[in-house]
Design a protein around this motif. Sequence first.
Motif, short mmCIF file in Angstrom:
data_model
loop_
_atom_site.label_atom_id
_atom_site.label_comp_id
_atom_site.label_asym_id
_atom_site.label_seq_id
_atom_site.Cartn_x
_atom_site.Cartn_y
_atom_site.Cartn_z
N LEU A 20 5.67 6.53 -24.46
CA LEU A 20 5.99 6.76 -25.86
C LEU A 20 7.51 6.83 -25.98
O LEU A 20 8.14 7.69 -25.38
CB LEU A 20 5.36 8.07 -26.35
N ASP A 21 8.09 5.89 -26.73
CA ASP A 21 9.53 5.86 -26.96
C ASP A 21 9.79 6.35 -28.38
O ASP A 21 9.22 5.83 -29.34
CB ASP A 21 10.08 4.45 -26.78
N ILE A 22 10.66 7.33 -28.51
CA ILE A 22 10.94 7.97 -29.79
C ILE A 22 12.45 7.94 -30.06
O ILE A 22 13.24 8.22 -29.17
CB ILE A 22 10.50 9.45 -29.79
N THR A 23 12.80 7.63 -31.30
CA THR A 23 14.15 7.84 -31.79
C THR A 23 13.99 8.63 -33.08
O THR A 23 13.23 8.23 -33.97
CB THR A 23 14.88 6.51 -32.06
N ALA A 24 14.68 9.75 -33.19
CA ALA A 24 14.53 10.62 -34.35
C ALA A 24 15.82 11.37 -34.63
O ALA A 24 16.69 11.45 -33.78
CB ALA A 24 13.38 11.61 -34.11
N TRP A 69 11.68 16.91 -37.63
CA TRP A 69 12.25 15.66 -37.15
C TRP A 69 11.83 14.52 -38.07
O TRP A 69 10.68 14.46 -38.49
CB TRP A 69 11.78 15.36 -35.73
N ALA A 70 12.77 13.61 -38.36
CA ALA A 70 12.48 12.38 -39.09
C ALA A 70 12.57 11.25 -38.07
O ALA A 70 13.62 11.06 -37.44
CB ALA A 70 13.47 12.18 -40.23
N TYR A 71 11.50 10.51 -37.91
CA TYR A 71 11.43 9.47 -36.88
C TYR A 71 11.95 8.15 -37.44
O TYR A 71 11.57 7.74 -38.53
CB TYR A 71 9.99 9.31 -36.40
N THR A 72 12.83 7.51 -36.68
CA THR A 72 13.32 6.20 -37.08
C THR A 72 12.67 5.10 -36.26
O THR A 72 12.64 3.95 -36.69
CB THR A 72 14.85 6.11 -36.93
N SER A 128 7.54 20.18 -31.19
CA SER A 128 7.29 19.54 -32.48
C SER A 128 7.78 18.10 -32.49
O SER A 128 7.21 17.25 -33.18
CB SER A 128 7.94 20.33 -33.60
N LEU A 129 8.81 17.78 -31.71
CA LEU A 129 9.31 16.41 -31.62
C LEU A 129 8.21 15.47 -31.14
O LEU A 129 7.96 14.42 -31.73
CB LEU A 129 10.51 16.35 -30.67
N ALA A 184 14.28 19.44 -24.78
CA ALA A 184 13.05 18.69 -25.07
C ALA A 184 11.82 19.50 -24.68
O ALA A 184 10.80 19.48 -25.38
CB ALA A 184 13.07 17.36 -24.33
N TYR A 185 11.92 20.20 -23.57
CA TYR A 185 10.81 21.01 -23.08
C TYR A 185 10.46 22.11 -24.08
O TYR A 185 9.30 22.46 -24.26
CB TYR A 185 11.20 21.61 -21.73
N SER A 186 11.49 22.63 -24.75
CA SER A 186 11.24 23.73 -25.69
C SER A 186 10.94 23.24 -27.11
O SER A 186 10.58 24.03 -27.96
CB SER A 186 12.45 24.67 -25.72
#
Length: 146
Positions: free
Chosen positions: A115-119, A126-129, A56-57, A51-53
Motif C-alpha cells: 500500500l503506497d500512500i501520499t497524504a 489526513w487528506a490523501y492525494t 489513523s493514517l 508512523a507507528y504511533s
Amino acid sequence: MEKTENELVLRKSWWSRNWKWFLPLTILSILSFGFILSSNVAGSTTDIIQAYSDNSLFEGAIQKANSNQEVLKIIGTITPLDQLAILEGNTSYSTGYNSVHSSVRIQGTKTKGKLDITAFKKGTGWAYTKIVIRIKNSKEEITVLD
C-alpha cells in the motif's frame, strides 16, 4: 613444627585486567552513536516512530481501498495492519510532519501487496492525494486515488 608462610595474593584492578577490550569498545560505541545522530538514519527512525504511533493514517487509507471494487475483486478485503508491517515499511514525513509518503505491506483475504500512500495533514486527520496498491504476485497496480 613446620613453618608456613602466608603470602598475600595481590589482584590487579578491574581496569588493568580489562582495558584491552573496554577501551576500543567504548570508542567504537561513541563513534557509532555519533554516526547515527549525524546521518539520515536518525531522521528515518523518528519517521518510523511517528508512523507507528499514527494509526489513523493507515486506517483511513485501508478504509478507502476497501471501498474500491477492483481492490475487493483482486485482493479481497484488506485486514488492519499489524505493527510489524509499519516497522518493515518505508515512511517519510516532511519537516513539520504535515505530509507523508509511505509504503507498507498489506494482507487481503485473497492475496498480499503493498500500500503506497501520499497524504497531507488536514486538521487532526489526513487528506490523501495518492493511494496505490501494488499486488505482489502479478506486479499489477490498482490506483485507488490519484
